[in-house]
Motif scaffolding. Structure first.
Motif, PDB file in Angstrom:
ATOM      1  N   LEU A  53      -3.137   0.163  -3.318  1.00  8.77           N
ATOM      2  CA  LEU A  53      -4.552  -0.041  -2.996  1.00  8.77           C
ATOM      3  C   LEU A  53      -5.093  -1.354  -3.547  1.00  8.77           C
ATOM      4  N   PHE A  54      -4.896  -1.599  -4.838  1.00  9.44           N
ATOM      5  CA  PHE A  54      -5.471  -2.817  -5.413  1.00  9.44           C
ATOM      6  C   PHE A  54      -4.715  -3.264  -6.661  1.00  9.44           C
ATOM      7  N   SER A  55      -5.008  -4.499  -7.064  1.00 11.31           N
ATOM      8  CA  SER A  55      -4.373  -5.058  -8.266  1.00 11.31           C
ATOM      9  C   SER A  55      -5.320  -6.043  -8.935  1.00 11.31           C
ATOM     10  N   ALA A  72      -8.217 -14.275 -13.377  1.00 15.35           N
ATOM     11  CA  ALA A  72      -7.475 -13.157 -12.774  1.00 15.35           C
ATOM     12  C   ALA A  72      -7.850 -13.025 -11.311  1.00 15.35           C
ATOM     13  N   ASN A  73      -6.894 -12.586 -10.497  1.00 18.68           N
ATOM     14  CA  ASN A  73      -7.127 -12.373  -9.072  1.00 18.68           C
ATOM     15  C   ASN A  73      -7.238 -10.878  -8.772  1.00 18.68           C
ATOM     16  N   PHE A  74      -8.303 -10.511  -8.099  1.00 16.24           N
ATOM     17  CA  PHE A  74      -8.580  -9.138  -7.706  1.00 16.24           C
ATOM     18  C   PHE A  74      -8.212  -9.011  -6.223  1.00 16.24           C
ATOM     19  N   THR A  75      -7.242  -8.154  -5.927  1.00 15.20           N
ATOM     20  CA  THR A  75      -6.711  -8.034  -4.555  1.00 15.20           C
ATOM     21  C   THR A  75      -6.793  -6.588  -4.080  1.00 15.20           C
ATOM     22  N   SER A  88      -6.409  -1.588   4.532  1.00 13.25           N
ATOM     23  CA  SER A  88      -5.719  -0.598   5.372  1.00 13.25           C
ATOM     24  C   SER A  88      -5.418   0.657   4.553  1.00 13.25           C
ATOM     25  N   THR A  89      -4.961   0.450   3.316  1.00 13.77           N
ATOM     26  CA  THR A  89      -4.690   1.582   2.418  1.00 13.77           C
ATOM     27  C   THR A  89      -5.983   2.305   2.054  1.00 13.77           C
ATOM     28  N   ALA A  90      -7.062   1.542   1.857  1.00  8.78           N
ATOM     29  CA  ALA A  90      -8.361   2.147   1.536  1.00  8.78           C
ATOM     30  C   ALA A  90      -8.817   3.091   2.654  1.00  8.78           C
ATOM     31  N   GLN A  91      -8.588   2.707   3.892  1.00  6.59           N
ATOM     32  CA  GLN A  91      -8.956   3.562   5.032  1.00  6.59           C
ATOM     33  C   GLN A  91      -8.153   4.859   5.021  1.00  6.59           C
ATOM     34  N   LYS A  92      -6.854   4.746   4.690  1.00  2.00           N
ATOM     35  CA  LYS A  92      -5.998   5.939   4.629  1.00  2.00           C
ATOM     36  C   LYS A  92      -6.442   6.892   3.514  1.00  2.00           C
ATOM     37  N   LEU A  93      -7.049   6.336   2.478  1.00  3.82           N
ATOM     38  CA  LEU A  93      -7.534   7.141   1.351  1.00  3.82           C
ATOM     39  C   LEU A  93      -8.975   7.610   1.562  1.00  3.82           C
ATOM     40  N   ASN A  94      -9.554   7.227   2.707  1.00  4.32           N
ATOM     41  CA  ASN A  94     -10.949   7.565   3.035  1.00  4.32           C
ATOM     42  C   ASN A  94     -11.936   6.978   2.020  1.00  4.32           C
ATOM     43  N   LEU A  95     -11.621   5.790   1.537  1.00  2.00           N
ATOM     44  CA  LEU A  95     -12.503   5.109   0.598  1.00  2.00           C
ATOM     45  C   LEU A  95     -13.353   4.078   1.339  1.00  2.00           C
ATOM     46  N   ASN A  96     -14.638   4.118   1.093  1.00  2.00           N
ATOM     47  CA  ASN A  96     -15.541   3.138   1.698  1.00  2.00           C
ATOM     48  C   ASN A  96     -15.806   2.032   0.678  1.00  2.00           C
ATOM     49  N   ILE A  97     -15.094   0.953   0.797  1.00  2.43           N
ATOM     50  CA  ILE A  97     -15.219  -0.127  -0.191  1.00  2.43           C
ATOM     51  C   ILE A  97     -15.553  -1.468   0.478  1.00  2.43           C
ATOM     52  N   GLU A  98     -16.290  -1.401   1.582  1.00  2.00           N
ATOM     53  CA  GLU A  98     -16.699  -2.622   2.280  1.00  2.00           C
ATOM     54  C   GLU A  98     -17.477  -3.563   1.358  1.00  2.00           C
ATOM     55  N   PHE A  99     -18.239  -2.965   0.432  1.00  2.00           N
ATOM     56  CA  PHE A  99     -19.067  -3.767  -0.474  1.00  2.00           C
ATOM     57  C   PHE A  99     -18.226  -4.673  -1.379  1.00  2.00           C
ATOM     58  N   SER A 159     -16.856  -9.117  -0.801  1.00  2.00           N
ATOM     59  CA  SER A 159     -17.381 -10.378  -1.357  1.00  2.00           C
ATOM     60  C   SER A 159     -16.920 -10.594  -2.805  1.00  2.00           C
ATOM     61  N   LEU A 160     -16.288  -9.576  -3.390  1.00  2.00           N
ATOM     62  CA  LEU A 160     -15.899  -9.651  -4.811  1.00  2.00           C
ATOM     63  C   LEU A 160     -14.411  -9.888  -5.037  1.00  2.00           C
ATOM     64  N   VAL A 161     -13.617  -9.681  -3.985  1.00  2.00           N
ATOM     65  CA  VAL A 161     -12.156  -9.787  -4.162  1.00  2.00           C
ATOM     66  C   VAL A 161     -11.689 -11.220  -3.877  1.00  2.00           C
ATOM     67  N   ASN A 162     -10.528 -11.563  -4.450  1.00  4.92           N
ATOM     68  CA  ASN A 162      -9.939 -12.881  -4.217  1.00  4.92           C
ATOM     69  C   ASN A 162      -9.067 -12.909  -2.980  1.00  4.92           C
ATOM     70  N   LYS A 163      -8.476 -11.747  -2.663  1.00  2.65           N
ATOM     71  CA  LYS A 163      -7.605 -11.688  -1.480  1.00  2.65           C
ATOM     72  C   LYS A 163      -7.630 -10.285  -0.897  1.00  2.65           C
ATOM     73  N   ILE A 164      -7.591 -10.224   0.440  1.00  2.00           N
ATOM     74  CA  ILE A 164      -7.625  -8.946   1.153  1.00  2.00           C
ATOM     75  C   ILE A 164      -6.380  -8.846   2.040  1.00  2.00           C
ATOM     76  N   TYR A 165      -5.734  -7.682   2.007  1.00  2.99           N
ATOM     77  CA  TYR A 165      -4.640  -7.380   2.930  1.00  2.99           C
ATOM     78  C   TYR A 165      -5.098  -6.254   3.848  1.00  2.99           C
ATOM     79  N   TYR A 166      -4.625  -6.317   5.099  1.00  2.00           N
ATOM     80  CA  TYR A 166      -4.997  -5.268   6.078  1.00  2.00           C
ATOM     81  C   TYR A 166      -3.751  -4.594   6.620  1.00  2.00           C
TER      82      TYR A 166
END
Length: 338
Positions: free
Chosen positions: A271-273, A310-313, A317-328, A331-338
């Motif tokens: 999910l994240f690192s 530090a980089n927040f990634t 796609s994993t967030a959707q599978k976990l039913n997590l709403n983290i659209e907000f 703007s805070l992450v350094n990198k996004i994977y889908y």
């Protein structure tokens, strides 16, 4: 050179006989056994960079070192070596480097750093890409580096950022590698009223925990502790491709968020690192190289430095599978994977 020496010797033969005999002997010895200039013994214009394996994050560090070297260290040439995750290949690389004698060696990753620490004695070594470096690296007179361990307080804050109602975090670890890290994490978690559910597995040096044992420990953490998040820590006994794939898939099935210590795992489905800023790591290595090669400071006198930034990634796609709403968080992450 020989002609000059013969002229000097001939001239001396016509001066003080006793003194000249001594000088003649010394000069002939110099001809027969020329003294090697120390500058000739080392390849003073070469910096060897040895990476444990082929990883995008390692290449990012190298890219930044190359950039710094090309702009600010024009007299040096970087030679890149890849161990491809093979200890035998790394052993050969460092055996060759012992003969080549570059001005300095930069190692990236635990395998290359551990091997260099064991094999290289008379060449400056700067390591990076090693979490909990004190567990694997002996700070010898020729060794220094850049730590990769992120502050546990920052880790806990990012846990809460992704899962605001977080109560329990699970972790599977070998105490011989990460007892200190877990202790620090518990202190940081206590401030936020978060429980660290620990699953200890003791192994022999650098031995991997079996997949069956990982399955057993994950099941216990989920059922008995009701963990909401699993922290995949930098533990060589836990981290195998097989173990990671099982944890990734079963965290999704169990609706458990998987936090990893570097973004390569996020790219592959965690999910994240929160990880060291690898471009900054390259700059930090350059500054250490400058101290050693330009300012002639012995590595023994250079402390291992803490990571800068530090980089927040996040993997959305994993967030959707976990039913997590983290659209907000976009703007805070350094990198996004889908």
């Amino acid at each position: 050179m020989e002609t000059t020496m013969k002229i000097i010797i001939t001239g001396l033969l016509f001066s003080n006989i006793r003194f000249s005999r001594l000088i003649v002997c010394l000069l002939y010895l110099a001809l027969l056994f020329p003294i090697q200039n120390s500058a000739d013994e080392i390849n003073s214009n070469i910096i060897a960079v040895v990476k444990s394996q082929e990883l995008e994050i390692y290449n990012e560090i190298i890219k930044n070192i190359e950039l710094s070297a090309s702009i600010k260290m024009k007299n040096y040439e970087l030679k890149i070596f890849n161990g491809n995750g093979d200890n035998s290949a790394l052993e050969k690389i460092f055996g060759d480097l012992s003969g080549l004698k570059p001005a300095a060696i930069v190692t990236i990753g635990i395998q290359a750093s551990y091997m260099a620490n064991s094999m290289i004695e008379d060449i400056p070594v700067i390591f990076c890409g090693v979490h909990q470096w004190e567990k694997f690296i002996v700070k010898k007179k020729n060794i220094t580096g850049v730590d990769m361990t992120i502050d546990p307080n920052s880790i806990i804050k990012h846990f809460k950022l992704v899962i605001p109602d977080l109560k329990t975090v699970g972790v599977i670890f070998d105490p011989q590698y990460n007892d200190n890290l877990i202790s620090q994490l518990e202190k940081a978690a206590k401030k936020e009223n978060i429980k660290i559910a620990k699953s200890k597995v003791k192994t022999k040096d650098l031995e991997s925990i079996s997949l069956e044992k990982i399955k057993e420990r994950f099941s216990e953490l989920k059922q008995k502790e009701n963990i909401q998040l699993l922290y995949l820590i930098p533990d060589p006994s836990v981290i195998t491709k097989e173990n990671f794939n099982f944890l990734k898939e079963n965290c999704i099935l169990s609706k458990v968020s998987l936090f990893a210590y570097n973004e390569e795992f996020v790219k592959d489905g965690a999910l994240f690192s929160l990880a060291q800023d690898y471009s900054n790591a390259g700059s930090q290595i350059y500054l250490i190289l400058k101290k050693i090669l330009t300012n002639k400071i012995n590595p023994e006198k250079i402390e291992v430095v803490k990571p800068v930034g530090a980089n927040f990634t996040i993997n959305f796609s994993t967030a959707q599978k976990l039913n997590l709403n983290i659209e907000f968080l976009k703007s805070l992450v350094n990198k996004i994977y889908y």
